[in-house]
Design a protein around this motif. Structure first.
Motif, PDB file in Angstrom:
ATOM      1  N   MET A 173       0.862  -1.175   0.000  1.00 26.32           N
ATOM      2  CA  MET A 173       0.000   0.000   0.000  1.00 26.32           C
ATOM      3  C   MET A 173       0.900   1.228   0.000  1.00 26.32           C
ATOM      4  O   MET A 173       1.615   1.497   0.970  1.00 26.32           O
ATOM      5  N   LEU A 174       0.903   1.941  -1.123  1.00 27.04           N
ATOM      6  CA  LEU A 174       1.659   3.180  -1.196  1.00 27.04           C
ATOM      7  C   LEU A 174       0.902   4.280  -0.471  1.00 27.04           C
ATOM      8  O   LEU A 174      -0.313   4.412  -0.634  1.00 27.04           O
ATOM      9  N   ILE A 175       1.595   5.040   0.337  1.00 28.98           N
ATOM     10  CA  ILE A 175       1.023   6.267   0.898  1.00 28.98           C
ATOM     11  C   ILE A 175       1.897   7.397   0.381  1.00 28.98           C
ATOM     12  O   ILE A 175       3.065   7.522   0.775  1.00 28.98           O
ATOM     13  N   ILE A 176       1.360   8.172  -0.530  1.00 30.61           N
ATOM     14  CA  ILE A 176       2.122   9.207  -1.216  1.00 30.61           C
ATOM     15  C   ILE A 176       1.750  10.577  -0.659  1.00 30.61           C
ATOM     16  O   ILE A 176       0.590  11.001  -0.733  1.00 30.61           O
ATOM     17  N   ASP A 177       2.731  11.252  -0.110  1.00 26.59           N
ATOM     18  CA  ASP A 177       2.538  12.596   0.431  1.00 26.59           C
ATOM     19  C   ASP A 177       2.641  13.599  -0.713  1.00 26.59           C
ATOM     20  O   ASP A 177       3.724  13.892  -1.214  1.00 26.59           O
ATOM     21  N   ALA A 178       1.494  14.109  -1.147  1.00 24.58           N
ATOM     22  CA  ALA A 178       1.460  15.097  -2.234  1.00 24.58           C
ATOM     23  C   ALA A 178       1.136  16.477  -1.679  1.00 24.58           C
ATOM     24  O   ALA A 178       0.456  17.277  -2.323  1.00 24.58           O
ATOM     25  N   SER A 179       1.623  16.749  -0.469  1.00 24.59           N
ATOM     26  CA  SER A 179       1.394  18.062   0.130  1.00 24.59           C
ATOM     27  C   SER A 179       2.339  19.086  -0.502  1.00 24.59           C
ATOM     28  O   SER A 179       2.995  18.814  -1.515  1.00 24.59           O
ATOM     29  N   MET A 239      -2.915   2.458  -3.390  1.00 23.71           N
ATOM     30  CA  MET A 239      -2.381   3.794  -3.114  1.00 23.71           C
ATOM     31  C   MET A 239      -3.350   4.636  -2.300  1.00 23.71           C
ATOM     32  O   MET A 239      -4.538   4.716  -2.607  1.00 23.71           O
ATOM     33  N   VAL A 240      -2.797   5.247  -1.269  1.00 19.59           N
ATOM     34  CA  VAL A 240      -3.471   6.298  -0.514  1.00 19.59           C
ATOM     35  C   VAL A 240      -2.728   7.589  -0.812  1.00 19.59           C
ATOM     36  O   VAL A 240      -1.498   7.645  -0.688  1.00 19.59           O
ATOM     37  N   ALA A 241      -3.439   8.618  -1.224  1.00 15.35           N
ATOM     38  CA  ALA A 241      -2.811   9.893  -1.567  1.00 15.35           C
ATOM     39  C   ALA A 241      -3.149  10.942  -0.518  1.00 15.35           C
ATOM     40  O   ALA A 241      -4.285  11.025  -0.053  1.00 15.35           O
ATOM     41  N   ILE A 242      -2.139  11.716  -0.159  1.00 13.20           N
ATOM     42  CA  ILE A 242      -2.336  12.882   0.703  1.00 13.20           C
ATOM     43  C   ILE A 242      -2.234  14.100  -0.197  1.00 13.20           C
ATOM     44  O   ILE A 242      -1.151  14.466  -0.660  1.00 13.20           O
ATOM     45  N   GLN A 243      -3.370  14.711  -0.494  1.00 14.62           N
ATOM     46  CA  GLN A 243      -3.370  15.898  -1.339  1.00 14.62           C
ATOM     47  C   GLN A 243      -4.551  16.778  -0.971  1.00 14.62           C
ATOM     48  O   GLN A 243      -5.582  16.302  -0.494  1.00 14.62           O
TER      49      GLN A 243
END
Length: 263
Positions: A84-90, A120-124
């Motif tokens: 599970m990718l957790i991508i910090d797109a802040s 994928m979980v995205a932080i945006q």
């Protein structure tokens, strides 16, 4: 690309306390075969058998080669995992989002079994949202990374909770899953209240540490890839780096520093 050699398959600790979170490192070091002993003469390979005999001091003529030196080459199997990718797109992610998908595509395509799944979980936009549950259509997941828009603050605790909950759900359905979380972030959770003394002891940091504890209880290792590039000598003192170290230590994962300019 050097960090690829350090990412490994999640595992358990052995009786000696050593982590088995390194299952594919030997596969990643260049060769896709390994030499193993055999008991059946019809299955031995001449080259590794002769090499073994020479290394053990046997001199020509070598026939017959003692049975204890019989060897054959077998192809190393690539691990089948669920990541599970957790991508910090802040705000701080703009430098690396464009190239990150290609790096991950290379990693999984070269070193992981084709049946491996990626979600994928995205932080945006100041929110954490699961864009993909783990799927074998990895190219679709990796291709979406470059489309993420950077901006907003970093709600890291909800992102970890979403990833942990989904992987735990899937493992209940199929116990053969070998899941882990790959978190790409500098680990500075936000928002942090103004005029706070020790940021690391703020509520938002404590919430992330709680999620790390729950993830450890669920036996889900977390690999943290930190794309930040702090001043030399200052990194380990920064609250984000301290939090990243806590997350990986608590979950029996790995911490990898990979400044964005090297992605």
């Amino acid at each position: 690309m050097q960090f690829i050699l350090k990412i490994a398959v999640p595992g358990r600790k052995t009786a000696t306390g050593r982590s088995t979170f390194s299952g594919v490192e030997s596969t990643m070091r260049g060769r896709c075969t390994q030499v193993v002993p055999v008991d059946d003469a019809s299955k031995l390979d001449a080259l590794p058998t002769v090499r073994t005999a020479i290394c053990k001091g046997l001199k020509p003529p070598m026939i017959p080669v003692p049975k204890r030196m019989w060897r054959r080459c077998i192809r190393k199997t690539r691990p089948q995992v669920t990541a599970m990718l957790i991508i910090d797109a802040s705000r701080s992610s703009k430098q690396y989002l464009a190239s990150l998908g290609e790096v991950l595509k290379t990693l999984f395509g070269k070193y992981m079994d084709p049946a491996s799944k990626v979600g994928m979980v995205a932080i945006q936009n100041s929110k954490a949202k699961m864009l993909f549950s783990p799927t074998r259509n990895r190219l679709r997941v990796f291709g979406r990374i470059k489309e993420l828009e950077s901006g907003g603050y970093t709600p890291l605790e909800p992102a970890l909770r979403i990833g942990r909950t989904e992987l735990s759900r899937l493992r209940r359905l199929d116990s053969s899953y070998r899941p882990f979380i790959l978190l790409v972030s500098d680990c500075y959770p936000e928002p942090v209240p103004p005029d706070i003394g020790d940021v690391y002891e703020s509520k938002v940091y404590r919430q992330v540490r709680l999620q790390a504890n729950l993830t450890a209880y669920a036996k889900l290792p977390i690999v943290v890839v930190d794309p930040s590039d702090p001043f030399p000598g200052m990194a380990e003192k920064m609250p984000g780096r301290k939090l990243a170290r806590y997350i990986t230590r608590r979950t029996n994962g790995k911490f990898i520093s990979m400044p964005a300019m090297k992605l």
